[in-house]
Design a protein around this motif. Structure first.
Motif, PDB file in Angstrom:
ATOM      1  N   GLU A   9      -2.952   0.531  -1.113  1.00 22.49           N
ATOM      2  CA  GLU A   9      -2.523  -0.778  -1.587  1.00 22.49           C
ATOM      3  C   GLU A   9      -3.411  -1.270  -2.722  1.00 22.49           C
ATOM      4  OE1 GLU A   9      -1.930  -3.673   1.366  1.00 22.49           O
ATOM      5  OE2 GLU A   9      -0.594  -2.449   2.580  1.00 22.49           O
ATOM      6  N   ALA A  10      -4.703  -1.009  -2.634  1.00 22.51           N
ATOM      7  CA  ALA A  10      -5.612  -1.466  -3.685  1.00 22.51           C
ATOM      8  C   ALA A  10      -5.229  -0.867  -5.022  1.00 22.51           C
ATOM      9  CB  ALA A  10      -7.045  -1.096  -3.324  1.00 22.51           C
ATOM     10  N   SER A  11      -4.735   0.365  -5.033  1.00 24.92           N
ATOM     11  CA  SER A  11      -4.368   1.016  -6.281  1.00 24.92           C
ATOM     12  C   SER A  11      -3.177   0.343  -6.942  1.00 24.92           C
ATOM     13  CB  SER A  11      -4.063   2.501  -6.032  1.00 24.92           C
ATOM     14  OG  SER A  11      -2.930   2.636  -5.185  1.00 24.92           O
ATOM     15  N   GLU A  12      -2.396  -0.434  -6.182  1.00 25.80           N
ATOM     16  CA  GLU A  12      -1.241  -1.113  -6.735  1.00 25.80           C
ATOM     17  C   GLU A  12      -1.612  -2.434  -7.403  1.00 25.80           C
ATOM     18  OE1 GLU A  12       1.467  -1.712  -3.557  1.00 25.80           O
ATOM     19  OE2 GLU A  12       1.583   0.395  -3.001  1.00 25.80           O
ATOM     20  N   LEU A  13      -2.812  -2.925  -7.180  1.00 26.63           N
ATOM     21  CA  LEU A  13      -3.194  -4.245  -7.635  1.00 26.63           C
ATOM     22  C   LEU A  13      -3.838  -4.205  -9.012  1.00 26.63           C
ATOM     23  CD1 LEU A  13      -4.709  -5.817  -4.400  1.00 26.63           C
ATOM     24  CD2 LEU A  13      -2.343  -5.811  -5.182  1.00 26.63           C
ATOM     25  N   PHE A 126       8.816 -14.665  -4.595  1.00 20.96           N
ATOM     26  CA  PHE A 126       7.631 -15.505  -4.806  1.00 20.96           C
ATOM     27  C   PHE A 126       6.738 -15.562  -3.568  1.00 20.96           C
ATOM     28  CE2 PHE A 126      10.844 -17.310  -7.769  1.00 20.96           C
ATOM     29  CZ  PHE A 126      10.207 -16.969  -8.946  1.00 20.96           C
ATOM     30  N   CYS A 127       6.241 -14.400  -3.165  1.00 19.46           N
ATOM     31  CA  CYS A 127       5.405 -14.290  -1.963  1.00 19.46           C
ATOM     32  C   CYS A 127       3.942 -14.138  -2.381  1.00 19.46           C
ATOM     33  CB  CYS A 127       5.843 -13.104  -1.107  1.00 19.46           C
ATOM     34  SG  CYS A 127       7.545 -13.237  -0.519  1.00 19.46           S
ATOM     35  N   SER A 128       3.254 -15.250  -2.586  1.00 21.79           N
ATOM     36  CA  SER A 128       1.864 -15.202  -3.036  1.00 21.79           C
ATOM     37  C   SER A 128       0.973 -14.555  -1.985  1.00 21.79           C
ATOM     38  CB  SER A 128       1.364 -16.613  -3.343  1.00 21.79           C
ATOM     39  OG  SER A 128       2.039 -17.161  -4.447  1.00 21.79           O
ATOM     40  N   GLY A 129       0.078 -13.672  -2.459  1.00 17.33           N
ATOM     41  CA  GLY A 129      -0.801 -12.951  -1.546  1.00 17.33           C
ATOM     42  C   GLY A 129      -0.094 -11.839  -0.800  1.00 17.33           C
ATOM     43  N   ALA A 130       0.924 -11.258  -1.418  1.00 18.00           N
ATOM     44  CA  ALA A 130       1.737 -10.260  -0.720  1.00 18.00           C
ATOM     45  C   ALA A 130       0.923  -9.071  -0.223  1.00 18.00           C
ATOM     46  CB  ALA A 130       2.859  -9.769  -1.628  1.00 18.00           C
ATOM     47  N   HIS A 131      -0.125  -8.693  -0.951  1.00 20.00           N
ATOM     48  CA  HIS A 131      -0.935  -7.546  -0.550  1.00 20.00           C
ATOM     49  C   HIS A 131      -2.158  -7.938   0.276  1.00 20.00           C
ATOM     50  CE1 HIS A 131       1.324  -5.703  -3.926  1.00 20.00           C
ATOM     51  NE2 HIS A 131       1.176  -4.581  -3.251  1.00 20.00           N
ATOM     52  N   SER A 132      -2.487  -9.228   0.323  1.00 18.16           N
ATOM     53  CA  SER A 132      -3.719  -9.626   1.009  1.00 18.16           C
ATOM     54  C   SER A 132      -3.481 -10.485   2.246  1.00 18.16           C
ATOM     55  CB  SER A 132      -4.661 -10.368   0.046  1.00 18.16           C
ATOM     56  OG  SER A 132      -4.001 -11.443  -0.584  1.00 18.16           O
ATOM     57  N   CYS A 133      -2.301 -11.069   2.411  1.00 17.85           N
ATOM     58  CA  CYS A 133      -2.014 -11.837   3.617  1.00 17.85           C
ATOM     59  C   CYS A 133      -1.721 -10.909   4.788  1.00 17.85           C
ATOM     60  CB  CYS A 133      -0.810 -12.759   3.397  1.00 17.85           C
ATOM     61  SG  CYS A 133      -1.150 -14.196   2.358  1.00 17.85           S
ATOM     62  N   THR A 134      -2.135 -11.316   5.960  1.00 19.53           N
ATOM     63  CA  THR A 134      -1.780 -10.593   7.188  1.00 19.53           C
ATOM     64  C   THR A 134      -0.567 -11.220   7.857  1.00 19.53           C
ATOM     65  OG1 THR A 134      -3.272 -11.968   8.522  1.00 19.53           O
ATOM     66  CG2 THR A 134      -4.177  -9.928   7.587  1.00 19.53           C
ATOM     67  N   ARG A 159       7.359  -4.971   2.887  1.00 19.92           N
ATOM     68  CA  ARG A 159       6.743  -4.295   1.763  1.00 19.92           C
ATOM     69  C   ARG A 159       6.974  -5.029   0.450  1.00 19.92           C
ATOM     70  NH1 ARG A 159       2.939  -1.225   3.007  1.00 19.92           N
ATOM     71  NH2 ARG A 159       3.217  -0.060   1.072  1.00 19.92           N
ATOM     72  N   PRO A 160       5.907  -5.267  -0.347  1.00 18.79           N
ATOM     73  CA  PRO A 160       6.090  -5.803  -1.697  1.00 18.79           C
ATOM     74  C   PRO A 160       6.914  -4.854  -2.556  1.00 18.79           C
ATOM     75  CG  PRO A 160       3.793  -5.950  -0.993  1.00 18.79           C
ATOM     76  CD  PRO A 160       4.488  -5.086   0.009  1.00 18.79           C
ATOM     77  N   VAL A 161       7.739  -5.409  -3.407  1.00 16.37           N
ATOM     78  CA  VAL A 161       8.613  -4.616  -4.261  1.00 16.37           C
ATOM     79  C   VAL A 161       7.931  -4.410  -5.605  1.00 16.37           C
ATOM     80  CG1 VAL A 161      10.879  -4.465  -5.350  1.00 16.37           C
ATOM     81  CG2 VAL A 161      10.648  -5.541  -3.096  1.00 16.37           C
ATOM     82  N   ASP A 162       7.669  -3.159  -5.948  1.00 17.11           N
ATOM     83  CA  ASP A 162       6.993  -2.841  -7.204  1.00 17.11           C
ATOM     84  C   ASP A 162       7.765  -3.400  -8.402  1.00 17.11           C
ATOM     85  OD1 ASP A 162       5.081  -1.461  -5.800  1.00 17.11           O
ATOM     86  OD2 ASP A 162       5.932   0.527  -6.196  1.00 17.11           O
ATOM     87  N   GLY A 163       7.010  -3.931  -9.364  1.00 17.54           N
ATOM     88  CA  GLY A 163       7.603  -4.355 -10.619  1.00 17.54           C
ATOM     89  C   GLY A 163       8.230  -5.725 -10.610  1.00 17.54           C
ATOM     90  N   ASP A 177       8.279 -10.083  -5.115  1.00 19.83           N
ATOM     91  CA  ASP A 177       9.275 -10.114  -4.051  1.00 19.83           C
ATOM     92  C   ASP A 177       8.792  -9.219  -2.912  1.00 19.83           C
ATOM     93  OD1 ASP A 177      10.626 -11.448  -6.037  1.00 19.83           O
ATOM     94  OD2 ASP A 177      12.206  -9.936  -6.275  1.00 19.83           O
ATOM     95  N   VAL A 178       9.195  -9.541  -1.692  1.00 20.79           N
ATOM     96  CA  VAL A 178       8.845  -8.727  -0.531  1.00 20.79           C
ATOM     97  C   VAL A 178      10.118  -8.391   0.232  1.00 20.79           C
ATOM     98  CG1 VAL A 178       7.636  -8.682   1.692  1.00 20.79           C
ATOM     99  CG2 VAL A 178       6.505  -9.633  -0.329  1.00 20.79           C
ATOM    100  N   ARG A 179      10.269  -7.109   0.567  1.00 24.62           N
ATOM    101  CA  ARG A 179      11.422  -6.625   1.319  1.00 24.62           C
ATOM    102  C   ARG A 179      11.095  -6.605   2.812  1.00 24.62           C
ATOM    103  NH1 ARG A 179      16.613  -6.433   0.948  1.00 24.62           N
ATOM    104  NH2 ARG A 179      16.380  -5.784  -1.243  1.00 24.62           N
ATOM    105  N   PHE A 180      11.882  -7.334   3.595  1.00 23.71           N
ATOM    106  CA  PHE A 180      11.750  -7.381   5.048  1.00 23.71           C
ATOM    107  C   PHE A 180      12.808  -6.473   5.672  1.00 23.71           C
ATOM    108  CE2 PHE A 180       9.500 -11.052   3.751  1.00 23.71           C
ATOM    109  CZ  PHE A 180       8.771 -11.579   4.804  1.00 23.71           C
TER     110      PHE A 180
END
Length: 341
Positions: A9-13, A126-134, A159-163, A177-180
């Motif tokens: 995940e860090a590599s995506e940021l 518009f999901c702020s903190g998509a990679h860092s929120c639990t 999962r956050p949607v790339d791009g 955006d995040v896909r549920f």
């Protein structure tokens, strides 16, 4: 790099996203250690809450966006009678509902699905903190009703949607955006309780406190320029910025006192108060950006990375105020014959 962020995940940021994630975790660690405090709205210390949000925003607006989401989630959970987050949890509030697919909640057998019998699927924007929120509080449609749900968002089913987040301003807020996909969820409050509670409007003023902190940060280069040499046009711009910031700060202080005096909105003024405060603080921030840019020219924007980033972040962040659409809503509210506040 955040110490517990998976390498995949860090590599995506981007670098700003990592910086904000580190700041987010640092502030939350200080909250858990009792070194920082964000009192609940209406607790008698709302002014301290707004000041704490302002202070984080003055240091970094993207970090403030993540921190504001977490402390807003705490306030929502408390107001709706839910337990507070556990140690180490990082919460967001993902409640934007622009046109598009959105989220759908379906009731399932609790024994088979967990999460108090609900699962959520769809796309949330518009999901702020998509990679860092639990965890996050999310709005979703349950049949014909809109409800708020608590979900864990750090699994493969969310999962956050790339791009989907290509921002320059507020890049570090990590807001894709995040896909549920069949995410177990717990209903929080009754249908529409999220928007009907007084704290919905109190929380909107907390966002304005973050905008205000960003404007204070942007104004620093103008104060420094005015201090280096006497120049009447620079001084005039500084004077204009000062009155905007003084007025916005005073309005936030007044709003905090009014919230503490009527936390449950018995008098019915919470919506009007929030709309007025947000509109004025947004206009003050826009004025500060304009005056600072006109006074200092391209130099700080081209050679001062922190200032350039803060100015770009603030220009995007204040667009959470919907300009003439929100002003029209304010005017319509004032036009009601029964509304004399």
């Amino acid at each position: 790099m955040p110490d517990d962020l998976p390498l995949s995940e860090a590599s995506e940021l981007t670098a700003p996203e990592v910086t904000a994630a580190v700041g987010f975790r640092s502030v939350l660690a200080r909250i858990e250690a009792g070194e920082r405090e964000f009192p609940l709205p209406g607790s008698g210390h709302t002014g301290r809450r707004f000041a704490a949000l302002q202070a984080v925003a003055e240091a970094d607006l993207c970090t403030a966006r993540l921190v504001e989401g977490h402390v807003d989630a705490l306030a929502i959970l408390a107001e709706l009678g839910e337990p507070p987050p556990g140690p180490g949890e990082r919460w967001g509030v993902w409640a934007a509902e622009p046109p598009g697919e959105g989220l759908t909640a379906l009731r399932k057998d609790p024994a088979g699905q967990g999460g108090d019998g609900w699962v959520i699927s769809g796309l949330k924007q518009f999901c702020s903190g998509a990679h860092s929120c639990t965890h996050a509080l999310v709005t979703a449609r349950a049949g014909d009703e809109r409800r708020l749900f608590a979900v864990r968002v750090d699994g493969d089913d969310c999962r956050p949607v790339d791009g989907t987040w290509r921002a320059v301003g507020m890049a570090g807020s990590d807001t894709p955006d995040v896909r549920f996909t069949d995410v177990p969820a717990r209903a929080v409050g009754d249908p529409e309780a999220y928007v009907r509670r007084p704290g919905f409007w109190h929380g909107g003023i907390g966002v304005a406190a973050c905008w205000y902190g960003g404007a204070v940060a942007v104004s620093r280069v103008l104060r420094e320029a005015a201090g280096r040499r006497a120049e009447p046009h620079t001084d005039a711009h500084l004077g204009a910025v000062d009155i905007q910031l003084q007025a916005a700060g005073a309005l936030l202080d007044r709003a905090a006192a009014e919230i503490d005096a009527d936390p449950l909105d018995i008098r019915g003024g919470a919506q009007l108060r929030a709309m007025r405060v947000r509109a004025f603080v947004e206009s003050a921030c826009a004025a500060v950006l304009d005056h600072v840019g006109r006074a200092t020219g391209a130099g700080p924007l081209c050679h001062d990375a922190q200032h350039a980033r803060t100015a770009a972040d603030l220009a995007v962040y204040i667009r959470q105020h919907h300009a003439e659409r929100d002003l029209a809503a304010l005017g319509a509210l004032l036009a009601r014959p029964e509304d004399t506040r």
